[in-house]
Design a protein around this motif. Structure first.
Motif, PDB file in Angstrom:
ATOM      1  N   TRP A 138       0.808  -1.213   0.000  1.00 33.89           N
ATOM      2  CA  TRP A 138       0.000   0.000   0.000  1.00 33.89           C
ATOM      3  C   TRP A 138       0.848   1.273   0.000  1.00 33.89           C
ATOM      4  CZ3 TRP A 138       1.725   2.372   4.314  1.00 33.89           C
ATOM      5  CH2 TRP A 138       2.188   1.572   5.355  1.00 33.89           C
ATOM      6  N   CYS A 139       2.166   1.114   0.185  1.00 32.25           N
ATOM      7  CA  CYS A 139       3.019   2.266   0.477  1.00 32.25           C
ATOM      8  C   CYS A 139       3.508   3.051  -0.751  1.00 32.25           C
ATOM      9  CB  CYS A 139       4.224   1.782   1.275  1.00 32.25           C
ATOM     10  SG  CYS A 139       4.881   0.234   0.622  1.00 32.25           S
ATOM     11  N   THR A 140       3.850   2.355  -1.836  1.00 36.82           N
ATOM     12  CA  THR A 140       4.504   3.028  -2.969  1.00 36.82           C
ATOM     13  C   THR A 140       3.635   4.148  -3.534  1.00 36.82           C
ATOM     14  OG1 THR A 140       5.389   0.856  -3.488  1.00 36.82           O
ATOM     15  CG2 THR A 140       5.775   2.575  -5.099  1.00 36.82           C
ATOM     16  N   SER A 253       9.709  -2.461  -9.184  1.00 36.02           N
ATOM     17  CA  SER A 253      11.102  -2.468  -8.725  1.00 36.02           C
ATOM     18  C   SER A 253      11.231  -1.912  -7.309  1.00 36.02           C
ATOM     19  CB  SER A 253      11.973  -1.652  -9.669  1.00 36.02           C
ATOM     20  OG  SER A 253      11.619  -0.295  -9.580  1.00 36.02           O
ATOM     21  N   CYS A 254      10.184  -1.231  -6.834  1.00 37.78           N
ATOM     22  CA  CYS A 254      10.216  -0.655  -5.500  1.00 37.78           C
ATOM     23  C   CYS A 254       9.975  -1.777  -4.494  1.00 37.78           C
ATOM     24  CB  CYS A 254       9.119   0.401  -5.406  1.00 37.78           C
ATOM     25  SG  CYS A 254       9.069   1.303  -3.897  1.00 37.78           S
ATOM     26  N   GLY A 255      10.924  -1.924  -3.575  1.00 40.35           N
ATOM     27  CA  GLY A 255      10.746  -2.963  -2.575  1.00 40.35           C
ATOM     28  C   GLY A 255      11.082  -4.355  -3.084  1.00 40.35           C
ATOM     29  N   GLY A 262      15.906   1.466  -0.611  1.00 41.46           N
ATOM     30  CA  GLY A 262      14.517   1.831  -0.365  1.00 41.46           C
ATOM     31  C   GLY A 262      14.336   2.374   1.038  1.00 41.46           C
ATOM     32  N   CYS A 263      13.114   2.247   1.545  1.00 42.44           N
ATOM     33  CA  CYS A 263      12.806   2.729   2.895  1.00 42.44           C
ATOM     34  C   CYS A 263      13.435   1.771   3.914  1.00 42.44           C
ATOM     35  CB  CYS A 263      11.300   2.729   3.102  1.00 42.44           C
ATOM     36  SG  CYS A 263      10.402   3.536   1.779  1.00 42.44           S
ATOM     37  N   TRP A 264      13.843   2.320   5.046  1.00 45.95           N
ATOM     38  CA  TRP A 264      14.452   1.439   6.048  1.00 45.95           C
ATOM     39  C   TRP A 264      13.399   0.531   6.664  1.00 45.95           C
ATOM     40  CZ3 TRP A 264      13.134   1.213  11.212  1.00 45.95           C
ATOM     41  CH2 TRP A 264      12.454   2.303  11.753  1.00 45.95           C
TER      42      TRP A 264
HETATM   43  S1  SF4 Z   1      10.804   0.729  -0.574  1.00 47.73           S
HETATM   44 FE1  SF4 Z   1       9.372  -0.752   0.339  1.00 47.73          FE
HETATM   45  S2  SF4 Z   1       8.333   0.411   1.985  1.00 47.73           S
HETATM   46 FE2  SF4 Z   1       9.298   1.925   0.619  1.00 47.73          FE
HETATM   47  S3  SF4 Z   1       7.677   2.465  -0.816  1.00 47.73           S
HETATM   48 FE3  SF4 Z   1       8.902   0.834  -1.796  1.00 47.73          FE
HETATM   49  S4  SF4 Z   1       7.830  -1.071  -1.225  1.00 47.73           S
HETATM   50 FE4  SF4 Z   1       7.065   0.534   0.127  1.00 47.73          FE
END
Ligand code: SF4
Length: 387
Positions: A138-140, A253-255, A262-264
Motif C-alpha cells: 500500500w506504500c509506494t 522495482s520498488c521494494g 529503499g525505505c528502512w
Molecule cells: S521501498 Fe518498500 S516500503 Fe518503501 S515504498 Fe517501496 S515497497 Fe514501500
C-alpha cells in the motif's frame, strides 16, 4: 565543464562520443522554441546523478541568455528513507540549490514528501495497515507516486505541459527493459503512461551500468563536491537503488531485491541486504532500525496482533474459509508506537514526527469507537462485525 575522455573507435562507439551525442540531444530538446519546463527525477542514485550532471553541463555550455527554460530537479522523500541515503540526498540537493545562482543555472530544487495523513507511520500505526508485503504493498502509491505526481501536475497546470527526464536505463534490469520497451515509440519524447500532458524523456537509456560509473568516476559534479560519497555509498550498500517512481508500471522495482536503496522500514523485501551491508561497513546506528524492521515483518504474520475484519468491517476469506486478517489491533498499534519511540531514543535519529503522532492518536480515538466490536484475528469466529 568536465571533459569526458574519449578513447579510440568512432564517436558513436566510444563512451565519450556517446556522451557527446546525449549532450547534443539534450541541447536540441532544450532549445526547442517553447517554454515547457523540464522536471528531472532525482533519487540521488548513480543514474539520476549522471542525468542531472549532463543536464547541468549542457546548460553551462549554453550562453546564459539561452538558459530560458526552467529545470526542476525533483526528489522524493518517503520520510522513512534509509538515514544514510536521506543524508546523501540532503547534501546533494543543498549543493545544487546553492550552486544554481552563481552558475546562472535556471534550476528549481524540490523535494516531495507524502502528506502527514498518508505517511508510513500514520497508515501502519494509525490505521493499522499490516506491514507492506508483495500482496498488499500500500506504500509506494501513497508515499512515492502520489507526491511526485502532484508536483508534476502543478507544473502541467502552470505551463500546459511538462517534460519529465528520467535516468532510466535499458540494461538496468529485465523489468526495467520491459517497461522501456512497452512505452517506446521511436520518439525522443513519449507521453507519460498516466499523466496527461506530461512527456517522458530518457536521455541515458542506452548507457550500461559500467558506462554510468566510468563517467561519474572521471568527472566531478558541476554543483560542487565529488562523486566519492556516492561511490562509497554504493560500495557499502552493495547493490542497486530505488529510482524515482512516477508510475505504477515502474513500481514493481520498488521494494525488491534489485532496489536496495529503499525505505528502512521496507518489509516487502525478505531481508534488508542494504542495511546489513551498511552495518557490516561500520554503520552500527542502523542495527536497531534493522531489528525493528525485522520485528515489523514478523508481527504481520501474528494473528493475535491483527483484527478479524478489514477497516470497512468486512471479513475476507480465501480457499476453504481461511480468514485473511485485517489491520493491526489497537493494542498492537500502541505497542508498535512505543517500540518505535524507544528505537528513536536509542539511535537519536528522528524517525517519526510529532504531527504524525497527533494524527495517529486521532485515528485511534475514531477507531476505538467504530471498531469496538471487532476481536483480534486470532480469536475470530465468523460473526458480524461493526462497520
Ligand atoms: S521501498 Fe518498500 S516500503 Fe518503501 S515504498 Fe517501496 S515497497 Fe514501500
Amino acid at each position: 565543464m568536465n571533459e569526458i575522455i574519449a578513447v579510440g573507435g568512432s564517436p558513436e562507439q566510444n563512451l565519450g562520443g556517446r556522451l557527446r551525442v546525449i549532450l547534443s540531444d539534450l541541447k536540441d530538446e532544450y532549445l526547442q522554441p517553447h517554454d515547457i519546463p523540464w522536471i528531472v527525477g532525482f533519487s540521488g542514485g548513480k543514474d539520476s546523478t549522471l542525468l542531472a550532471q549532463l543536464v547541468c553541463e549542457m546548460l553551462l555550455a549554453l550562453p546564459p541568455r539561452q538558459r530560458q527554460r526552467r529545470v526542476h530537479i525533483v526528489a522524493n522523500d518517503t520520510l522513512v528513507e534509509s538515514p544514510v541515503i536521506a543524508g546523501h540526498l540532503e547534501v546533494v540537493l543543498k549543493r545544487m540549490g546553492e550552486a544554481a545562482s552563481p552558475l546562472r543555472l535556471p534550476l528549481t530544487i524540490a523535494k516531495t514528501t507524502p502528506p502527514t495523513e498518508q505517511t508510513f507511520w500514520v497508515n501502519l500505526i494509525g490505521r493499522g495497515y499490516p506491514s507492506p508485503s508483495r500482496i498488499f504493498r500500500w506504500c509506494t502509491d501513497r508515499m512515492k507516486i502520489a507526491p511526485t505526481t502532484q508536483y508534476i501536475r502543478s507544473q502541467v497546470d502552470a505551463s500546459g505541459e511538462a517534460i519529465l527526464l528520467l535516468g532510466v536505463r535499458r540494461s538496468e534490469s529485465t523489468q526495467r527493459a520491459r517497461s522501456v520497451e512497452r512505452y517506446e515509440n521511436g520518439q525522443r519524447l513519449n507521453p507519460h503512461n498516466s499523466l496527461q500532458n506530461c512527456f517522458v524523456y530518457k536521455p541515458i537509456v542506452e548507457l550500461t551500468t559500467d558506462e554510468v560509473w566510468q563517467t561519474l568516476l572521471q568527472s566531478t559534479p558541476p554543483w560542487g563536491g565529488t562523486h566519492r560519497e556516492l561511490v562509497t555509498m554504493y560500495r557499502n550498500a552493495g547493490g542497486g537503488e530505488c529510482p524515482l517512481v512516477t508510475d505504477k508500471s515502474e513500481a514493481p522495482s520498488c521494494g525488491t531485491t534489485s532496489s536496495r536503496f529503499g525505505c528502512w522500514t521496507c518489509t516487502v523485501v525478505e531481508k534488508d541486504k542494504s542495511a546489513e551491508s551498511f552495518i557490516e561497513a561500520g554503520y552500527g546506528d542502523l542495527e536497531p532500525l534493522l531489528e525493528f524492521r525485522d520485528w515489523l515483518k514478523a508481527i504481520r504474520e501474528d494473528g493475535s496482533m491483527r483484527m478479524a475484519a478489514r477497516r470497512n468491517g468486512t471479513l475476507n476469506f480465501v480457499g476453504e474459509g481461511r480468514l485473511i486478517p485485517g489491520p493491526f489491533t489497537l493494542e498492537a498499534r500502541r505497542e508498535i508506537l512505543e517500540r518505535l519511540l524507544a528505537v528513536q531514543n536509542d539511535v537519536d535519529i528522528p524517525l517519526i514526527s510529532a504531527d504524525e503522532i497527533e494524527v495517529i492518536r486521532k485515528i485511534w480515538a475514531e477507531d476505538a469507537i467504530t471498531m469496538i466490536a471487532v476481536k483480534p484475528a486470532g480469536q475470530v469466529v465468523s460473526t458480524a462485525v461493526a462497520t
